[in-house]
Enzyme design. Structure first.
Site, PDB file in Angstrom:
ATOM      1  N   ASP A 107      16.983 -70.889  59.334  1.00 38.33           N
ATOM      2  CA  ASP A 107      17.883 -70.324  58.318  1.00 38.33           C
ATOM      3  C   ASP A 107      18.256 -68.886  58.630  1.00 38.33           C
ATOM      4  OD1 ASP A 107      16.355 -72.621  56.893  1.00 38.33           O
ATOM      5  OD2 ASP A 107      18.162 -72.224  55.719  1.00 38.33           O
ATOM      6  N   ASN A 109      12.501 -70.721  58.489  1.00 38.30           N
ATOM      7  CA  ASN A 109      12.962 -72.099  58.277  1.00 38.30           C
ATOM      8  C   ASN A 109      12.191 -72.659  57.083  1.00 38.30           C
ATOM      9  OD1 ASN A 109      14.619 -74.362  59.121  1.00 38.30           O
ATOM     10  ND2 ASN A 109      12.732 -75.356  59.769  1.00 38.30           N
ATOM     11  N   LYS A 110      12.463 -73.891  56.753  1.00 39.87           N
ATOM     12  CA  LYS A 110      11.859 -74.543  55.585  1.00 39.87           C
ATOM     13  C   LYS A 110      10.347 -74.363  55.542  1.00 39.87           C
ATOM     14  CE  LYS A 110      13.545 -76.043  52.945  1.00 39.87           C
ATOM     15  NZ  LYS A 110      13.847 -75.183  51.780  1.00 39.87           N
ATOM     16  N   ALA A 116      21.485 -74.337  56.429  1.00 45.97           N
ATOM     17  CA  ALA A 116      22.110 -73.027  56.674  1.00 45.97           C
ATOM     18  C   ALA A 116      23.581 -73.106  57.105  1.00 45.97           C
ATOM     19  CB  ALA A 116      21.260 -72.261  57.680  1.00 45.97           C
ATOM     20  N   ARG A 145      23.401 -78.180  51.249  1.00 42.74           N
ATOM     21  CA  ARG A 145      22.286 -77.322  51.659  1.00 42.74           C
ATOM     22  C   ARG A 145      22.173 -77.384  53.176  1.00 42.74           C
ATOM     23  NH1 ARG A 145      20.318 -80.797  54.475  1.00 42.74           N
ATOM     24  NH2 ARG A 145      18.513 -79.466  54.798  1.00 42.74           N
ATOM     25  N   ARG A 191      22.078 -68.307  47.313  1.00 40.54           N
ATOM     26  CA  ARG A 191      20.807 -68.535  48.012  1.00 40.54           C
ATOM     27  C   ARG A 191      20.569 -67.359  48.974  1.00 40.54           C
ATOM     28  NH1 ARG A 191      19.423 -74.351  50.096  1.00 40.54           N
ATOM     29  NH2 ARG A 191      17.355 -73.513  49.677  1.00 40.54           N
ATOM     30  N   GLN A 197      13.443 -83.109  51.992  1.00 38.08           N
ATOM     31  CA  GLN A 197      14.643 -83.267  52.833  1.00 38.08           C
ATOM     32  C   GLN A 197      14.369 -84.168  54.035  1.00 38.08           C
ATOM     33  OE1 GLN A 197      13.498 -80.391  51.604  1.00 38.08           O
ATOM     34  NE2 GLN A 197      15.095 -78.876  51.274  1.00 38.08           N
TER      35      GLN A 197
HETATM   36  O1  MRU Z   1      16.520 -75.549  51.428  1.00 42.57           O
HETATM   37  P1  MRU Z   1      17.378 -76.189  52.486  1.00 42.57           P
HETATM   38  O2  MRU Z   1      17.389 -77.677  52.427  1.00 42.57           O
HETATM   39  O3  MRU Z   1      18.768 -75.597  52.505  1.00 42.57           O
HETATM   40  O4  MRU Z   1      16.673 -75.768  53.838  1.00 42.57           O
HETATM   41  C1  MRU Z   1      17.206 -76.211  55.049  1.00 42.57           C
HETATM   42  C2  MRU Z   1      16.407 -75.850  56.222  1.00 42.57           C
HETATM   43  O5  MRU Z   1      15.393 -75.185  56.148  1.00 42.57           O
HETATM   44  C3  MRU Z   1      16.961 -76.249  57.560  1.00 42.57           C
HETATM   45  O6  MRU Z   1      15.950 -76.535  58.461  1.00 42.57           O
HETATM   46  C4  MRU Z   1      17.801 -75.084  58.108  1.00 42.57           C
HETATM   47  O7  MRU Z   1      18.765 -74.705  57.156  1.00 42.57           O
HETATM   48  C5  MRU Z   1      18.458 -75.405  59.381  1.00 42.57           C
HETATM   49  S1  MRU Z   1      19.806 -76.484  59.138  1.00 42.57           S
HETATM   50  C6  MRU Z   1      20.584 -76.806  60.582  1.00 42.57           C
END
Ligand code: MRU
Length: 352
Positions: free
Chosen positions: A243, A253-254, A52, A50, A93, A202
């Site tokens: 993302d 982003n998350k 991006a 997981r 995704r 995470q």
């Molecule tokens: O759902 P995830 O764990 O894939 O989400 C990840 C994030 O939101 C990260 O902050 C984003 O992908 C940037 S990673 C360098």
């Protein structure tokens, strides 16, 4: 098992892919072997891999694995079947644009390759390896560019990050956590606060684990504690990944990133987004067009084996949110540090 070597979540092992199983960290540091494109799609969907950029790299190898499975030497039939592999990987995704970017790059490579199907397969493997290597280099550049953007005082900074935008979320080193790593290397880091990042945790499970591997001082807080910490002047800057970034600088982003940006604004704490340019989706004018993934409600009503809510209620579990450009002090990329509104100017200059 703890280790001190750099973390690489996606590794090509001559004829298959090893993925660090991120669903088992921090309790267990193990790899899953991926031999088939379908298994790669499943690994992305279930978040074994997981983040991006990492899912972009994984999907690129997934395209090669798929190319290997297509049993034809007819170019036309091969390309048609490869389109189906691409579609299967795209459906894993929806939010992180790096996934779609990497798949498009692999398809373009296939269409532009001249020669036999076997030669196209070889070129696809080389392209996947290039995407992997480029992302690693890009993250190191982002980390170092971040040093130019961070506040000059105090000498040792306390940073706050959300989710995991580290080595595990990229080819290695990380974007937001790459900046933390570079600051640590240069003696500019007092410590990093890691938001736990409900519901998948995470921050608690992955970001803290990465920091522990390298002795980076890290303090875990729950998401709802960030405002209090800022009010107490405990945070000098916030650094997060992304993302997908729209052309105007709005950044997905998350989930929880947007509220963090609002809180940072309220306390005059600079809020930085770190991402490779492959995360910028110039086809979207602003963040309202970014597709937001909704995940299984189980992620919010179940903690471990325990159901924590009564029966008969509704759930809503968006996995990402969009931070408006006006809350972002700068977007830190491999090509430099941009005011959110300047991304478009950069792209226009590149195309001129
Ligand atoms: O759902 P995830 O764990 O894939 O989400 C990840 C994030 O939101 C990260 O902050 C984003 O992908 C940037 S990673 C360098």
């Amino acid at each position: 098992m703890l280790q001190n070597n750099p973390v690489y979540p996606v590794i090509w092992r001559n004829n298959f892919v090893s993925l660090i199983d991120q669903t088992r960290l921090p309790y267990e540091y193990s790899y899953v072997e991926i031999h088939r494109s379908e298994d790669m799609a499943q690994a992305i969907k279930t978040m074994i891999v997981r983040g991006a950029p990492a899912i972009g790299v994984a999907a690129a190898y997934g395209m090669y694995l798929g190319a290997r499975e297509i049993e034809t030497s007819d170019r036309h039939k091969f390309l048609k079947a490869l389109e189906q592999v691409a579609q299967m990987l795209r459906e894993t995704r929806p939010t992180a644009v790096n996934l779609f970017w990497a798949i498009s790059r692999m398809l373009k490579t296939a269409y532009e390759s001249i020669g036999t199907v076997e030669e196209i397969r070889k070129t696809l493997l080389e392209t996947a390896k290039t995407i992997n290597a480029e992302d690693l280099q890009t993250c190191h550049k982002i980390g170092d560019n971040g040093l130019k953007a961070l506040p000059e005082t105090p000498e040792k900074l306390t940073l706050l990050t959300h989710c995991n935008a580290g080595a595990l979320a990229t080819a290695g080193y990380g974007t937001a956590l790459g900046i933390v790593r570079s600051a640590f290397r240069e003696g500019r880091l007092e410590k990093v606060f890691a938001d736990e990042t409900r519901p998948r945790l995470q921050g608690a499970k992955l970001t803290t684990w990465e920091c522990v591997q390298e002795g980076i001082p890290v303090t875990l807080i729950t998401d709802s504690m960030a405002a209090h910490c800022m009010k107490q002047n405990m945070i000098d800057a916030v650094v997060v990944g992304a993302d997908r970034i729209a052309a105007n600088g709005d950044a997905a982003n998350k989930i929880g990133t947007y509220s963090l940006a609002l809180v940072a604004k309220a306390h005059n704490v600079p809020f930085f987004v770190a991402a490779p340019l492959s995360t910028v989706d110039f086809s979207l004018a602003d963040g309202s067009e970014i597709p937001i993934e909704e995940r299984n409600p189980k992620e919010i009503y179940q903690v471990g084996e325990t159901i924590i809510a009564p029966e008969g209620i509704d759930y809503y579990n968006p996995s990402f949110d969009v931070t408006p450009a006006e809350l972002i002090a700068a977007i830190i990329t491999e090509e430099g540090v941009f005011a959110p509104g300047d991304l478009k100017k950069y792209q226009n200059k590149q195309m001129a």
